[in-house]
Scaffold this motif. Structure first.
Motif, PDB file in Angstrom:
ATOM      1  N   ALA A  22       0.856  -1.191   0.000  1.00 48.83           N
ATOM      2  CA  ALA A  22       0.000   0.000   0.000  1.00 48.83           C
ATOM      3  C   ALA A  22       0.891   1.240   0.000  1.00 48.83           C
ATOM      4  CB  ALA A  22      -0.932  -0.004   1.206  1.00 48.83           C
ATOM      5  N   PHE A  23       1.480   1.555  -1.155  1.00 47.62           N
ATOM      6  CA  PHE A  23       2.449   2.636  -1.211  1.00 47.62           C
ATOM      7  C   PHE A  23       2.107   3.641  -2.317  1.00 47.62           C
ATOM      8  CE2 PHE A  23       4.519  -1.309   0.176  1.00 47.62           C
ATOM      9  CZ  PHE A  23       4.789  -0.950   1.488  1.00 47.62           C
ATOM     10  N   GLN A  24       0.825   4.011  -2.374  1.00 50.04           N
ATOM     11  CA  GLN A  24       0.381   4.931  -3.422  1.00 50.04           C
ATOM     12  C   GLN A  24       1.001   6.317  -3.280  1.00 50.04           C
ATOM     13  OE1 GLN A  24      -1.590   2.974  -1.647  1.00 50.04           O
ATOM     14  NE2 GLN A  24      -2.667   1.642  -3.088  1.00 50.04           N
ATOM     15  N   ASP A  25       1.456   6.666  -2.071  1.00 48.60           N
ATOM     16  CA  ASP A  25       2.035   8.000  -1.866  1.00 48.60           C
ATOM     17  C   ASP A  25       3.520   8.055  -2.228  1.00 48.60           C
ATOM     18  OD1 ASP A  25       2.610   6.319   0.275  1.00 48.60           O
ATOM     19  OD2 ASP A  25       2.829   7.982   1.689  1.00 48.60           O
ATOM     20  N   PHE A  26       4.073   6.951  -2.681  1.00 48.04           N
ATOM     21  CA  PHE A  26       5.453   6.953  -3.155  1.00 48.04           C
ATOM     22  C   PHE A  26       5.450   7.294  -4.651  1.00 48.04           C
ATOM     23  CE2 PHE A  26       6.060   5.078   0.837  1.00 48.04           C
ATOM     24  CZ  PHE A  26       7.409   4.926   1.114  1.00 48.04           C
ATOM     25  N   PRO A  27       6.067   8.421  -5.045  1.00 46.59           N
ATOM     26  CA  PRO A  27       5.937   8.881  -6.431  1.00 46.59           C
ATOM     27  C   PRO A  27       6.722   8.083  -7.458  1.00 46.59           C
ATOM     28  CG  PRO A  27       7.390  10.346  -5.208  1.00 46.59           C
ATOM     29  CD  PRO A  27       6.830   9.373  -4.208  1.00 46.59           C
ATOM     30  N   TYR A  28       7.727   7.324  -7.013  1.00 45.43           N
ATOM     31  CA  TYR A  28       8.584   6.632  -7.962  1.00 45.43           C
ATOM     32  C   TYR A  28       8.537   5.127  -7.715  1.00 45.43           C
ATOM     33  CZ  TYR A  28      10.331  11.389  -8.319  1.00 45.43           C
ATOM     34  OH  TYR A  28      10.424  12.742  -8.469  1.00 45.43           O
ATOM     35  N   VAL A  29       8.451   4.381  -8.806  1.00 45.06           N
ATOM     36  CA  VAL A  29       8.323   2.928  -8.698  1.00 45.06           C
ATOM     37  C   VAL A  29       9.036   2.268  -9.875  1.00 45.06           C
ATOM     38  CG1 VAL A  29       6.108   2.911  -9.929  1.00 45.06           C
ATOM     39  CG2 VAL A  29       6.693   1.005  -8.401  1.00 45.06           C
ATOM     40  N   SER A  30       9.541   1.075  -9.649  1.00 39.97           N
ATOM     41  CA  SER A  30      10.175   0.313 -10.714  1.00 39.97           C
ATOM     42  C   SER A  30      10.009  -1.170 -10.436  1.00 39.97           C
ATOM     43  CB  SER A  30      11.673   0.654 -10.801  1.00 39.97           C
ATOM     44  OG  SER A  30      12.312  -0.120 -11.807  1.00 39.97           O
ATOM     45  N   LYS A  31      10.047  -1.956 -11.474  1.00 41.31           N
ATOM     46  CA  LYS A  31      10.051  -3.405 -11.324  1.00 41.31           C
ATOM     47  C   LYS A  31      11.436  -3.864 -10.877  1.00 41.31           C
ATOM     48  CE  LYS A  31       6.628  -4.282 -14.971  1.00 41.31           C
ATOM     49  NZ  LYS A  31       6.387  -4.954 -16.281  1.00 41.31           N
ATOM     50  N   ILE A  32      11.485  -4.984 -10.169  1.00 39.98           N
ATOM     51  CA  ILE A  32      12.746  -5.611  -9.825  1.00 39.98           C
ATOM     52  C   ILE A  32      12.665  -7.104 -10.139  1.00 39.98           C
ATOM     53  CG2 ILE A  32      13.376  -3.975  -8.006  1.00 39.98           C
ATOM     54  CD1 ILE A  32      12.405  -6.029  -5.943  1.00 39.98           C
ATOM     55  N   THR A  33      13.799  -7.736 -10.223  1.00 44.93           N
ATOM     56  CA  THR A  33      13.875  -9.196 -10.280  1.00 44.93           C
ATOM     57  C   THR A  33      14.687  -9.646  -9.069  1.00 44.93           C
ATOM     58  OG1 THR A  33      15.857  -9.100 -11.679  1.00 44.93           O
ATOM     59  CG2 THR A  33      13.717  -9.273 -12.790  1.00 44.93           C
ATOM     60  N   LEU A  34      14.667 -10.934  -8.792  1.00 42.81           N
ATOM     61  CA  LEU A  34      15.395 -11.472  -7.643  1.00 42.81           C
ATOM     62  C   LEU A  34      16.394 -12.523  -8.093  1.00 42.81           C
ATOM     63  CD1 LEU A  34      12.486 -11.959  -5.051  1.00 42.81           C
ATOM     64  CD2 LEU A  34      13.928  -9.938  -5.397  1.00 42.81           C
ATOM     65  N   GLN A  35      17.603 -12.461  -7.522  1.00 39.63           N
ATOM     66  CA  GLN A  35      18.589 -13.498  -7.737  1.00 39.63           C
ATOM     67  C   GLN A  35      18.179 -14.757  -6.958  1.00 39.63           C
ATOM     68  OE1 GLN A  35      21.803 -13.199  -9.548  1.00 39.63           O
ATOM     69  NE2 GLN A  35      20.592 -11.552 -10.451  1.00 39.63           N
ATOM     70  N   ALA A  36      18.912 -15.847  -7.153  1.00 43.62           N
ATOM     71  CA  ALA A  36      18.577 -17.116  -6.510  1.00 43.62           C
ATOM     72  C   ALA A  36      18.523 -16.996  -4.992  1.00 43.62           C
ATOM     73  CB  ALA A  36      19.594 -18.182  -6.916  1.00 43.62           C
ATOM     74  N   ASN A  37      19.400 -16.165  -4.411  1.00 42.25           N
ATOM     75  CA  ASN A  37      19.416 -16.028  -2.956  1.00 42.25           C
ATOM     76  C   ASN A  37      18.540 -14.886  -2.462  1.00 42.25           C
ATOM     77  OD1 ASN A  37      20.934 -13.840  -3.747  1.00 42.25           O
ATOM     78  ND2 ASN A  37      22.621 -14.197  -2.342  1.00 42.25           N
ATOM     79  N   GLY A  38      17.767 -14.253  -3.362  1.00 37.17           N
ATOM     80  CA  GLY A  38      16.847 -13.187  -2.979  1.00 37.17           C
ATOM     81  C   GLY A  38      17.333 -11.786  -3.254  1.00 37.17           C
ATOM     82  N   THR A  39      18.570 -11.612  -3.714  1.00 42.71           N
ATOM     83  CA  THR A  39      19.106 -10.275  -3.984  1.00 42.71           C
ATOM     84  C   THR A  39      18.251  -9.531  -5.003  1.00 42.71           C
ATOM     85  OG1 THR A  39      21.365 -10.985  -3.530  1.00 42.71           O
ATOM     86  CG2 THR A  39      21.099  -8.995  -4.845  1.00 42.71           C
ATOM     87  N   PRO A  40      17.740  -8.331  -4.666  1.00 41.45           N
ATOM     88  CA  PRO A  40      16.934  -7.569  -5.627  1.00 41.45           C
ATOM     89  C   PRO A  40      17.798  -6.895  -6.689  1.00 41.45           C
ATOM     90  CG  PRO A  40      17.110  -6.368  -3.551  1.00 41.45           C
ATOM     91  CD  PRO A  40      17.806  -7.679  -3.350  1.00 41.45           C
ATOM     92  N   VAL A  41      17.300  -6.911  -7.915  1.00 41.41           N
ATOM     93  CA  VAL A  41      18.018  -6.343  -9.066  1.00 41.41           C
ATOM     94  C   VAL A  41      17.084  -5.390  -9.794  1.00 41.41           C
ATOM     95  CG1 VAL A  41      19.220  -6.853 -11.216  1.00 41.41           C
ATOM     96  CG2 VAL A  41      19.383  -8.455  -9.299  1.00 41.41           C
ATOM     97  N   ILE A  42      17.571  -4.190 -10.086  1.00 45.64           N
ATOM     98  CA  ILE A  42      16.775  -3.181 -10.783  1.00 45.64           C
ATOM     99  C   ILE A  42      17.463  -2.829 -12.100  1.00 45.64           C
ATOM    100  CG2 ILE A  42      17.948  -1.269  -9.597  1.00 45.64           C
ATOM    101  CD1 ILE A  42      15.275   0.248  -9.631  1.00 45.64           C
ATOM    102  N   LYS A  43      16.665  -2.547 -13.122  1.00 46.62           N
ATOM    103  CA  LYS A  43      17.231  -2.139 -14.406  1.00 46.62           C
ATOM    104  C   LYS A  43      17.486  -0.633 -14.372  1.00 46.62           C
ATOM    105  CE  LYS A  43      15.964  -4.226 -18.116  1.00 46.62           C
ATOM    106  NZ  LYS A  43      17.282  -4.857 -18.414  1.00 46.62           N
ATOM    107  N   ALA A  44      18.751  -0.275 -14.483  1.00 46.33           N
ATOM    108  CA  ALA A  44      19.154   1.125 -14.479  1.00 46.33           C
ATOM    109  C   ALA A  44      19.437   1.587 -15.898  1.00 46.33           C
ATOM    110  CB  ALA A  44      20.383   1.328 -13.612  1.00 46.33           C
ATOM    111  N   LYS A  45      19.269   2.889 -16.116  1.00 44.94           N
ATOM    112  CA  LYS A  45      19.578   3.479 -17.411  1.00 44.94           C
ATOM    113  C   LYS A  45      20.481   4.685 -17.179  1.00 44.94           C
ATOM    114  CE  LYS A  45      16.412   3.641 -20.612  1.00 44.94           C
ATOM    115  NZ  LYS A  45      15.243   4.046 -21.449  1.00 44.94           N
TER     116      LYS A  45
END
Length: 411
Positions: free
Chosen positions: A179-202
């Protein structure tokens, strides 16, 4: 700090070095062949039970930005360092009725032997939240134990929930629902095998890279060397500065040579940050570190694979103000210079690699044993001052250093 899929385990806890931006402790164990049959399933094991919809954890934010929290195992409270880019790891000071999955005697490239146990923790408690049957590694991490840290709270635990990092208020809120509608910025992430979050940067809205989110990394952003070369080839980088020395002192040697500091434009989903200072590392993986969380309240939703950002202030400072040197603890257990940035006050004052630091302002290091508390005090002293007096090599040899933006050209 991470485990990868190519049979190499790195526990990164940075060795005794500090600069005006950070005080870091790094112990690098490169353990070759550290795999477990069915590794992905091993770290995916376990469950989380919450009493309510949210659970607020108090965290201690160290001078370098590291986050510590209390963990209860077998009715005993331990201090753990949060690390979103590695598996949960225990020192041998943590005891309990663990199920032993397997043990491996690992020989690293320096012929150093280390016994690593892979265990299952029946019950681990954070605040009012309980985690059951959590996979972990356990081995004798002397440097962690020496500094009063009993283990790493890893990505495989965080992957069970939604974690809201509110560092301005020194708290983390675990959420059951999104429930984070008040957060203005959002992005998808993927997870490595051990749970490490990964974001696509540009970078500069042109070059894309998958970047790890690593709260165990004590800086703002570390850029992989190969991507640095791509950006440099396209003439996109600004105000580049170089430095020389041991960038990371490790248990089995040092990462040394020539390093770069520059600025990039960074895109993360619908968030764009202009002129963010980045260090170029020899690490094969670019990383967002815990310093980023000081600028943005950040929610990592491991369940729905989203990340949310809300700025604490208008923008990240585009300067890189520093005295220009990093330190190490040498073989004589004295504080010494490990690294010097060009265009810095340290560089102009002739500070050189391996110079021994005898004092910083009124902090006498001649006879005081080097410890985490002493280094933390030195870091805070440097952080609060725009000038310091450093005594190097021989008694009475004082150097006055000033902190300035080394990314800005000087006359």
């Amino acid at each position: 700090m991470y485990i990868n899929k190519k049979n190499t385990f790195h526990v990164l806890i940075q060795s005794m070095q500090f600069s005006t931006k950070r005080l870091v402790y790094l112990l690098v164990f490169t353990l070759l062949g550290a795999t477990v049959s069915g590794q992905e399933g091993f770290y995916a094991n376990g469950s989380m039970n919450m009493a309510g919809q949210t659970d607020t954890l108090k965290v201690k934010v160290l001078a370098n930005g590291w986050l510590l929290t209390d963990v209860v195992i077998n009715d005993k409270t331990y201090t753990f360092l949060l690390d979103s880019a590695g598996p949960t790891t225990l020192t041998t000071s943590v005891s309990g009725h663990f199920e032993n999955i397997t043990s491996r005697r690992i020989i690293d490239a320096s012929n150093h032997a280390e016994m690593v146990n892979y265990v299952s923790i029946p019950k681990l408690t954070l605040g009012k939240t309980t985690f059951l049957n959590i996979a972990a590694m356990q081995f004798d991490i002397k440097l962690l134990k020496h500094h009063g840290i009993d283990g790493l709270l890893g990505a495989n635990i965080m992957a069970k929930g939604i974690w809201d990092f509110d560092l301005r208020n020194e708290r983390i809120i675990i959420h059951k629902n999104n429930a984070f509608q008040d957060f203005p910025y959002v992005s998808k992430i993927t997870l490595q095998a051990n749970g490490t979050p990964v974001i696509k940067a540009k970078y500069f809205n042109k070059v894309k890279e998958n970047v790890w989110i690593d709260i165990g990394f004590d800086d703002l952003f570390s850029l992989n060397g190969d991507y640095f070369k791509k950006l440099e080839k396209q003439a996109l980088l600004k105000n580049e500065v170089v430095g020389y020395g041991n960038f990371a002192q490790t248990a089995f040697g040092a990462s040394s040579g020539k390093f770069h500091l520059s600025m990039i434009n960074l895109g993360l989903g619908n968030l764009t940050i202009k002129d963010i200072p980045v260090k170029v590392d020899h690490n094969p993986q670019s990383k967002i570190g815990v310093k980023f969380f000081e600028h943005y309240r950040t929610v990592i939703d491991f369940i729905n694979k989203r990340i949310y950002f809300k700025p604490y202030h208008n923008k990240i400072d585009s300067t890189y103000r520093t005295f220009g040197f990093k330190t190490k603890v040498n073989r004589q257990k004295k504080l010494a210079v490990a690294f010097v940035w060009n265009n810095s006050s340290a560089f102009e004052q002739g500070i050189k690699i391996d110079d021994v630091i005898l004092s910083l302002n009124d902090l006498d290091l001649k006879t005081t044993p080097i410890s985490h508390k002493i280094l933390n005090k030195a870091y805070r002293l440097k952080k609060e001052k725009d000038s310091i007096v450093v005594e190097v090599n021989t008694s009475g040899n004082f150097k006055m250093l000033y902190r300035w933006d080394i990314l800005k050209k000087r006359n």
